[in-house]
Structures are given as structure tokens and as C-alpha cells.
Design an enzyme around this catalytic site. Sequence first.
Site, short mmCIF file in Angstrom:
data_model
loop_
_atom_site.label_atom_id
_atom_site.label_comp_id
_atom_site.label_asym_id
_atom_site.label_seq_id
_atom_site.Cartn_x
_atom_site.Cartn_y
_atom_site.Cartn_z
N ASN A 178 48.73 41.87 50.07
CA ASN A 178 47.38 42.04 49.52
C ASN A 178 46.37 42.12 50.66
O ASN A 178 46.39 41.29 51.56
CB ASN A 178 47.07 40.85 48.61
CG ASN A 178 45.70 40.94 47.94
OD1 ASN A 178 45.12 39.93 47.60
ND2 ASN A 178 45.18 42.13 47.73
N GLY A 179 45.51 43.17 50.61
CA GLY A 179 44.44 43.28 51.60
C GLY A 179 44.38 44.64 52.27
O GLY A 179 45.40 45.24 52.59
N ASN A 180 43.16 45.17 52.43
CA ASN A 180 42.87 46.41 53.17
C ASN A 180 43.19 47.71 52.42
O ASN A 180 43.32 48.75 53.06
CB ASN A 180 43.61 46.46 54.51
CG ASN A 180 43.13 45.42 55.50
OD1 ASN A 180 42.21 44.66 55.21
ND2 ASN A 180 43.75 45.37 56.65
N GLU A 220 39.65 44.41 44.96
CA GLU A 220 38.39 45.14 45.01
C GLU A 220 38.61 46.65 45.00
O GLU A 220 37.87 47.40 44.37
CB GLU A 220 37.60 44.72 46.24
CG GLU A 220 36.10 44.74 46.04
CD GLU A 220 35.36 44.00 47.14
OE1 GLU A 220 35.51 44.39 48.31
OE2 GLU A 220 34.64 43.05 46.82
N CYS A 228 41.93 31.41 45.99
CA CYS A 228 40.48 31.51 45.74
C CYS A 228 39.72 30.75 46.82
O CYS A 228 39.93 29.54 47.01
CB CYS A 228 40.12 30.96 44.37
SG CYS A 228 38.36 31.10 43.99
N GLN A 240 47.81 34.10 35.54
CA GLN A 240 47.49 33.22 36.66
C GLN A 240 46.59 32.07 36.25
O GLN A 240 45.62 32.25 35.49
CB GLN A 240 46.80 33.97 37.80
CG GLN A 240 46.68 33.10 39.06
CD GLN A 240 45.81 33.69 40.13
OE1 GLN A 240 44.59 33.79 39.98
NE2 GLN A 240 46.42 34.09 41.25
#
Length: 442
Positions: free
Chosen positions: A230-232, A255, A128, A99
Site C-alpha cells: 500500500n502506498g504511492n 486516496e 490509522c 475492518q
Amino acid sequence: MTVPATTTTTTTSSSQQSKPGKLPGRELYNTIGKPKTIVAPMVDQSELAWRILSRKYGADLCYTPMFHARLFVTSDKYRQSMFNDQDGDPKYDRPLVVQFCANDPEILLQAAKLVENQCDAVDLNLGCPQGIAKKGKYGSFLMDDWGLVHSLIKKLHDNLSIPVTAKIRVYDDYDKSLQYAQMVLDAGAQFLTVHGRTREMKGQNTGLANWKILKHLRDKLPQDQVFFANGNILYSSDLQRCQDETNCDAVMSAEGNLYNPGVFCTKTDDIDMQFPRVDKILRQYFEIVKSVDPHPASRHSMKSHFFKLMHEFLNVRTELRPMIGKTSVHSSLDEWEKIVEEVERIVKEEIRTLPNFNDLDVVIDGELQIWGGLYKTVPYWRCQPYFRKVDGERQNTRLLKVAGENDLMVTSNEAKEKLLKRELEGEGEGDEGGSVKKKQAT
């Protein structure tokens, strides 16, 4: 640029038709094994050693850290420290997507040309949200310039021997988010990763990712489009839940993966893979770092990874914090070995010898939460999710204070149950909505 009104699309756009010798998105996805679990691109965090470790715990596909295209082209030192001959090795580092962040199509192409023989695709960072991205005009701040986004992707699509992909964030507006995604695909992106948060959702304002908008995009985009969500993602059980609710091809974690590489393990009966013990995973990770040394990015990131892998462990075994803190990323590997050995000693001699260790060394599911997931009680000597700061105070610290417990065997997860009960009953701190707003899933 002018973007046409959106309609439900079932065919692949002309810009996505395969070039000679280049695989289109769905064929590429099939060729690299139809990955379901993906390590996200993270600044200074998804480097070679971490990717190798993550693959051992169930990651099917990995992205590199976000590289700054201009520095990658103009600075040999930067390029060699970020990406060298060890990266992209077919024996241990594929499939791999590299990336870049960029705002100049020609510079981006020059950077991509330097890696196209060591990866399976090149990704453009459009997500970002940090201040440095705003200052440099890249990442999510290109959402204000669709013409530039289109030209960046098209430049790679027209000139690379491998596919280009893109990772985006969403707008609050569903239709605008769909138009944006369609524009990115029209420019030539073969994989589309959508982070279900807006540009403003960062730090204390991170909040929950919106899976409903992900599902909306997935339903409206071409049926054959490769789509990553993406997420959670807190636990491995969230992977299937996300896939079911969004109909995505695969789930990406940033994360969640950093604090527990076992988040990608779907073997529900294997606690050592889903929630690795810190002594074991620290040793595994450290041995990988040594095996790829010298690899500047892996050495540079090691200290940060130590803290993240042991974040809950260090909340209890606070005596280790100064030991790690005073050890520099430039310290010898022998100095880092002492830290690993001390963690191993503590777990072996002070934790595993507890009379009731077998009863304590279990993961207990909590009640289903109103946001659709659940929290788990995980022993502090095992990797587990991180919960963000709230009102400037560490979430785990506040939870332990709420619990009113001093026993080292009590985990913050037990305190979450008490805090949730208080906040739902109106006794918690802050905004309406209580725990859902306070306890933000990463």
C-alpha cells in the site's frame, strides 16, 4: 511481549496453521480469485456504493471502512448505519474484508462475530495515524503495545470461523518493522497488508511510501505469506511497478482510488476506464447510490465522493462548488440529480463541442521522475490523482500560479512540469530536494 531475533523464514508459523473448516491465507487468497487490486479500508469512504463502483473499474477485492469495534457492538444505530444486510451480498459485494479498530480483544471478537457470515475475513486496523486514534489507543498507536496487538489478532484467529488479517505501518527501522510483521503473523494474521509509511507520515508530512522496506519485508517473511503493498499509487501504471519492485501479491490503494476509481484498470488502451470522464462516472456512481438506498453509509459518503471524483473539474468549473456545497447529505435524491445533470450538461454542451475536443481529450505521459514514476497530463474533465497541500496552499492552485496561465484548458499537470524544472534548478520554494519533497505521491 518478547520478540525473538529475526531470521529469514521460509515456513508458515504454527499459529497460522489452518483451523478445522477455516482456510489458511494462501488457500483463502486462491479461493477468492487471487486478487491483484484492492480498495483500501477508509473511514466513511469505502462503503457499499463505492465498493460496487470500484469493482466495475477493476478492483478485485474490497475492504469496508474502518469500523469502531466498541460502537459496532454497543450501538444498534451505528452498526445498522455502517453495515447492514446489503453488505457482503455474494451477487455484488464479494470478496469482502471487514475492518475494525479496537483495543479490547473480547469487544473485537464480539464485533467480528456480528459480520463473520457476511465477509471473507476480518481485518484489524493497525495503521490509522490520526489524532483520534491516538486518543482512543487504536490503529497505528497500538505499535507501542505489541502484546495487545498479539492478543487482539490471536483472539480472532482462535475463535472466528473465518480468517483474520491485519494492515500495518512500518517503523523507520527495517529490523524492527520485520519483527513487528513477524509478531503479527505469529498471532494468526493470514493476509498482511503493509503501508510503506511510518505513523508520523500524515497530512503535509505524508511523503513518499517506502517500497524498499516493503521489498525487505516480503523477502524476509515466509515465501507463502500473502502480502499486500500500500502506498504511492497515482496511476494504473504504478500497479505493476509496485508489484515488480516489492514482489507483493496485490496492490492496495486508498486516496488514488477515491479520486480516480479507474486507477485499478489495467486496460492501457481504454481511456474511459483508466481516466473516466466525470459526467459518466458521476452518473454511474449516483445510480448505484440510488440502487442501494436506503443504505445510510452510502448516502452519508455521497457528498464527499462527489467532490473527490470532480476535484480537478471543480478547480476549473468553480461555479459548481456552491451548488454542491449547499446540498446536504440529507437532501433529496432529486436535489442531487440536479447536480449530476448540470455536470452532464457542461460536458456535453460546453466541452465536447469544442472544435479541437478530440485533440484535447488525450492523456500525455510526462518525463520519468527521480522517484521512479511519472506524472501525466490529464484533461480536467477526467478523473485523475490528487496532490496534497503544500505549505498550507492547494498544490494545484500553486502549480497553476507557477505556470502563469489563466486559460481554462491548461491543466495542473502542465504546470507540474514547469514547477519541477524550477525546483530542480533551485528556484522552487522550500526544502532541498525540490519537487520530490514538495509533490508528495498519495
